[in-house]
Design an enzyme around this catalytic site. Structure first.
Site, mmCIF file in Angstrom:
data_model
loop_
_atom_site.group_PDB
_atom_site.id
_atom_site.type_symbol
_atom_site.label_atom_id
_atom_site.label_comp_id
_atom_site.label_asym_id
_atom_site.label_seq_id
_atom_site.Cartn_x
_atom_site.Cartn_y
_atom_site.Cartn_z
ATOM 1 N N CYS A 105 0.486 -1.365 0.477
ATOM 2 C CA CYS A 105 -0.029 -0.203 0.131
ATOM 3 C C CYS A 105 0.439 1.778 -0.267
ATOM 4 O O CYS A 105 1.578 1.377 0.796
ATOM 5 C CB CYS A 105 -0.961 -0.294 1.222
ATOM 6 S SG CYS A 105 -1.950 2.055 2.039
ATOM 7 N N GLU A 106 0.168 1.725 -1.046
ATOM 8 C CA GLU A 106 1.278 3.213 -0.979
ATOM 9 C C GLU A 106 1.050 4.276 0.287
ATOM 10 O O GLU A 106 1.811 5.620 0.055
ATOM 11 C CB GLU A 106 1.342 4.038 -2.597
ATOM 12 C CG GLU A 106 0.076 4.757 -2.846
ATOM 13 C CD GLU A 106 0.017 5.584 -4.331
ATOM 14 O OE1 GLU A 106 -0.932 5.712 -3.993
ATOM 15 O OE2 GLU A 106 0.613 5.077 -5.101
ATOM 16 N N HIS A 107 0.040 4.262 0.835
ATOM 17 C CA HIS A 107 -0.167 5.320 1.768
ATOM 18 C C HIS A 107 0.329 5.009 3.272
ATOM 19 O O HIS A 107 0.534 5.487 3.587
ATOM 20 C CB HIS A 107 -1.828 4.765 2.466
ATOM 21 C CG HIS A 107 -2.616 5.852 0.539
ATOM 22 N ND1 HIS A 107 -3.600 4.728 0.331
ATOM 23 C CD2 HIS A 107 -2.361 6.345 0.056
ATOM 24 C CE1 HIS A 107 -4.179 5.659 -1.120
ATOM 25 N NE2 HIS A 107 -3.252 6.581 -1.353
ATOM 26 N N HIS A 108 0.743 4.170 3.154
ATOM 27 C CA HIS A 108 1.835 3.224 4.584
ATOM 28 C C HIS A 108 2.873 2.558 4.711
ATOM 29 O O HIS A 108 3.033 1.931 5.340
ATOM 30 C CB HIS A 108 0.031 2.354 5.096
ATOM 31 C CG HIS A 108 -0.619 3.806 5.954
ATOM 32 N ND1 HIS A 108 -1.992 3.815 5.164
ATOM 33 C CD2 HIS A 108 -0.911 4.282 7.175
ATOM 34 C CE1 HIS A 108 -2.757 4.913 6.068
ATOM 35 N NE2 HIS A 108 -2.153 5.185 6.768
ATOM 36 N N GLN A 127 -4.641 -0.013 -5.432
ATOM 37 C CA GLN A 127 -6.225 -1.517 -5.615
ATOM 38 C C GLN A 127 -6.242 -1.478 -7.207
ATOM 39 O O GLN A 127 -5.818 -1.730 -8.084
ATOM 40 C CB GLN A 127 -6.684 -2.266 -4.753
ATOM 41 C CG GLN A 127 -6.715 -3.524 -5.168
ATOM 42 C CD GLN A 127 -7.597 -4.687 -4.716
ATOM 43 O OE1 GLN A 127 -6.827 -4.540 -2.782
ATOM 44 N NE2 GLN A 127 -8.645 -4.970 -4.941
ATOM 45 N N HIS A 157 -6.220 -5.703 2.759
ATOM 46 C CA HIS A 157 -4.807 -4.905 2.885
ATOM 47 C C HIS A 157 -4.743 -4.493 4.785
ATOM 48 O O HIS A 157 -5.304 -3.937 5.311
ATOM 49 C CB HIS A 157 -5.491 -3.081 2.265
ATOM 50 C CG HIS A 157 -5.653 -3.237 1.242
ATOM 51 N ND1 HIS A 157 -4.851 -2.314 0.282
ATOM 52 C CD2 HIS A 157 -6.743 -4.006 0.269
ATOM 53 C CE1 HIS A 157 -5.867 -2.482 -0.990
ATOM 54 N NE2 HIS A 157 -6.756 -3.073 -1.130
ATOM 55 N N CYS A 178 -3.363 -1.992 6.165
ATOM 56 C CA CYS A 178 -2.927 -0.947 6.913
ATOM 57 C C CYS A 178 -4.745 -1.367 7.457
ATOM 58 O O CYS A 178 -4.669 0.111 8.051
ATOM 59 C CB CYS A 178 -2.847 -0.140 5.137
ATOM 60 S SG CYS A 178 -3.415 0.028 3.986
#
Length: 226
Positions: free
Chosen positions: A114-117, A155, A183, A185
């Site tokens: 996941c690119e956010h976390h 995704q 995910h 996250c």
């Protein structure tokens, strides 16, 4: 560059809501100025600084090799899909046996991040296409999924990138991909819902037709365990 608090709040909300900003992976123009070894050395320094900031004792036998291991893992493994040199070569062949039905490759194991976390995404991809005269080796479909998964991802974007690449390789719009993934996250932090998974889909060409799409989804429900 200083970002004002309003923009910071907006970016934070985008991350919480798993919003993607582009169909292409966001890369800087100088993304490939450093070679892999230079990237490893720089990441190792930064991982070491993070661990020291957290108060960890890097003289401990269990921890002292962690910055080196993490930096090599980032560059050579879990983010290797950022390197265009790692893109799989997808040779196609003439459809000499005139197979005209859809071909489905289901339950492709998927590991992404996941690119956010920067936490894992783990699941399955199901890919299908209808030949317009060309076919591709089955393992190449797995390799294409793996290549685009091995980068910081959202995704929905991963779905689109897989379909666009196969459309280009096969010279047909008739490609579909469904992804069902957990995910971490969501599962291991924040709401910590360990049961939920995320399902996304991208349909091209004939797969936009309801009956063709239904046939594809019915294949996914077949019990093919051996």
């Amino acid at each position: 560059m200083k970002i004002d608090s309003t923009l910071e709040d907006r970016f934070e909300e985008m991350g919480k809501d798993h919003i993607s900003s582009s169909e292409d992976t966001p890369l800087r123009e100088d993304a490939f100025v450093l070679n892999n070894q230079e990237k490893i050395e720089r990441i190792k320094t930064n991982v070491r600084e993070i661990m020291l900031t957290l108060g960890l004792d890097l003289d401990d036998d269990s921890l002292k090799g962690t910055p080196d291991r993490v930096s090599k893992m980032f560059v050579n493994e879990i983010f290797s899909g950022l390197d265009p040199k790692q893109k799989p070569k997808s040779s196609t062949f003439d459809n000499k046996y005139k197979y005209g039905e859809m071909l489905v490759e289901k339950n492709i194991t998927l590991y992404s991040t996941c690119e956010h976390h920067l936490l894992p995404i783990v699941g399955r991809a199901h890919v299908a296409y209808i030949s317009s005269g060309k076919v591709v080796g089955l393992s190449k479909m797995n390799r294409i999924v793996d290549y685009f998964a091995k980068r910081p991802q959202v995704q929905e974007r991963l779905n689109i990138q897989i379909v666009r690449e196969l459309q280009k390789v096969l010279n047909t719009e008739d490609v579909a991909c469904v992804i069902d993934a957990k995910h971490l996250c969501v599962n291991s932090r924040g709401i910590r819902d360990i049961e939920s998974s995320t399902v996304t889909a991208e349909y091209g060409g004939k797969f936009k037709d309801e009956s063709v799409r239904r046939e594809f989804l019915d294949y996914l429900n077949l019990d093919t365990k051996f």
